[in-house]
Design an enzyme around this catalytic site. Sequence first.
Site, PDB file in Angstrom:
ATOM      1  N   HIS A  26       0.848  -1.199   0.000  1.00 45.37           N
ATOM      2  CA  HIS A  26       0.000   0.000   0.000  1.00 45.37           C
ATOM      3  C   HIS A  26       0.881   1.246   0.000  1.00 45.37           C
ATOM      4  O   HIS A  26       2.079   1.158   0.278  1.00 45.37           O
ATOM      5  CB  HIS A  26      -0.900   0.035   1.249  1.00 45.37           C
ATOM      6  CG  HIS A  26      -0.135   0.179   2.529  1.00 45.37           C
ATOM      7  ND1 HIS A  26       0.578  -0.860   3.108  1.00 45.37           N
ATOM      8  CD2 HIS A  26       0.068   1.247   3.345  1.00 45.37           C
ATOM      9  CE1 HIS A  26       1.165  -0.431   4.208  1.00 45.37           C
ATOM     10  NE2 HIS A  26       0.873   0.842   4.381  1.00 45.37           N
ATOM     11  N   ARG A  50       8.322  -8.681  15.252  1.00 41.10           N
ATOM     12  CA  ARG A  50       8.651  -7.321  14.807  1.00 41.10           C
ATOM     13  C   ARG A  50       7.677  -6.333  15.453  1.00 41.10           C
ATOM     14  O   ARG A  50       6.462  -6.567  15.446  1.00 41.10           O
ATOM     15  CB  ARG A  50       8.550  -7.244  13.269  1.00 41.10           C
ATOM     16  CG  ARG A  50       8.802  -5.841  12.711  1.00 41.10           C
ATOM     17  CD  ARG A  50       8.737  -5.828  11.177  1.00 41.10           C
ATOM     18  NE  ARG A  50       8.506  -4.492  10.675  1.00 41.10           N
ATOM     19  CZ  ARG A  50       9.470  -3.647  10.295  1.00 41.10           C
ATOM     20  NH1 ARG A  50      10.729  -4.014  10.338  1.00 41.10           N
ATOM     21  NH2 ARG A  50       9.165  -2.443   9.872  1.00 41.10           N
TER      22      ARG A  50
END
Length: 338
Positions: free
Chosen positions: A205, A272
Site C-alpha cells: 500500500h 517485529r
Amino acid sequence: MVVCSKPALDTFFLINDCKPTTFVFRIPVIDLSKPDAQTLVVKACEEFGFFKVINHGVPMEFISMLESEAVKFFSLPQPEKEKAGPANPFGYGNRKIGLNGDIGWIEYILLRSNPEFISQKSLSIFGESPELFRSALNAYIAAVKRMSCEILELLAEGLGIEQRNVFSKLLMKEESDCLFRINHYPPCPDVQALTRSNMIGFGEHTDPQIISVLHSNNTSGLEISLRDGTWVSVPPDQNSFFINVGDSLQVMTNGRFKSVKHRVLANGSQSRVSMIFFGGPPFDEKIAPLQSLIEEGEESLYEEFTWCEYKKSAYKLRLADNRLQHFEKLRATAADGL
Ligand code: GA4
C-alpha cells in the site's frame, strides 16, 4: 555481498519471489545535523519517496520506553487486549486491516495522535499501566512530530518554496488528522503456508497522509517498491527512523515526490514491533498541487480535494488500491482533439 563504501547510503536487498538475493541497491541515509540534509531529502523524495534519518534528535529513551510499554501490552492475554478493540478503525486490531476485508499477520493499536484524544480514550487501550503508556506515547509523539515538521521544512526550502512551513503547518494545527499506529508482527511458524494463502504481515500500500515516520525494532520485514516495481528489503535499524512520502505530499508537489509503495513480510522466528506516526492535515484542508511547483508548460495532475473527501474514498477501497486514481485529472488525449 558487496560492502557499502559510502557512509551516507544504506543497503537494500533485491527481492526475488520474497527470497533475498545479492546486494544491488542502497537507500539514502540523511544526517539531519548536516548542512547537505536539505538537498538530500529532496533528492530522496524524488527518487524513492523513502529515506532513513540519523541524528534525528528524538531521545532514545522515549523510543525504548514506548516500545517496552507496547511489548507489555501485546503480551497481555488476548481477552485483555480485545477490551481495547475491535479497531473500527481505531483501537486494538487483530489480523483485520481497514474495513474492507484486508487481513495480515499482525496485531496493532491505531490511535488519533493528538494528546487530548489520547487522554480521553478508554484506559483499556493502554493495558495494565495506563499512565505510563500514555505518558510514553505523548512524549514520543511530540518528539516525532517535531522531527517530521523539521523534515517538511527542509523539503519546502529545498524545493525553493518561500513559505517554509507550507507543509509543516498542516500537521501543527489543532484539528490536524495525525494518526499513530503500533504494529506487532508475531513470529509466523509457517511463513510459506502464509504466502501460499496470499497473506503477508501487512499488504502492499501507499500511505495516504503527507509524511509517515517509522521506527522498528531489529527485526526485518519492511520492503519498498522501486519505480520499476522491484521489491527491496530494508534492513532494520533501531537507532534511526524511516520516512515515507504519503499520497498527499505527492499531490501537493504535483507528482514530483512519489508516495512509496511498501509492505511488511512476516518473520519466521522473530517478532517485529513498529511504531508509525502519520502526519495528516485537518479534514477540511484542501489538497492540491502548489502553484509554485507547477513548472512552465506543466499541468496540474490532480483535481483539488479535501482531506475528508480523500479519506471517505480511501475507506471504501482495499489496501492495495491506488487511492489517488480517483483524483487524477483526465488528461486530453490526441483523440480528444479530433
Ligand atoms: C495505510 C496507512 C495507515 O496504516 C492507515 C491505514 C488505514 C487503516 O488501517 O485503517 C487504511 C490504509 C492505511 C489505507 C486504506 C484504508 C485505510 C486501511 C485501508 C484499507 C492507518 C491509514 O491512514 O491508511
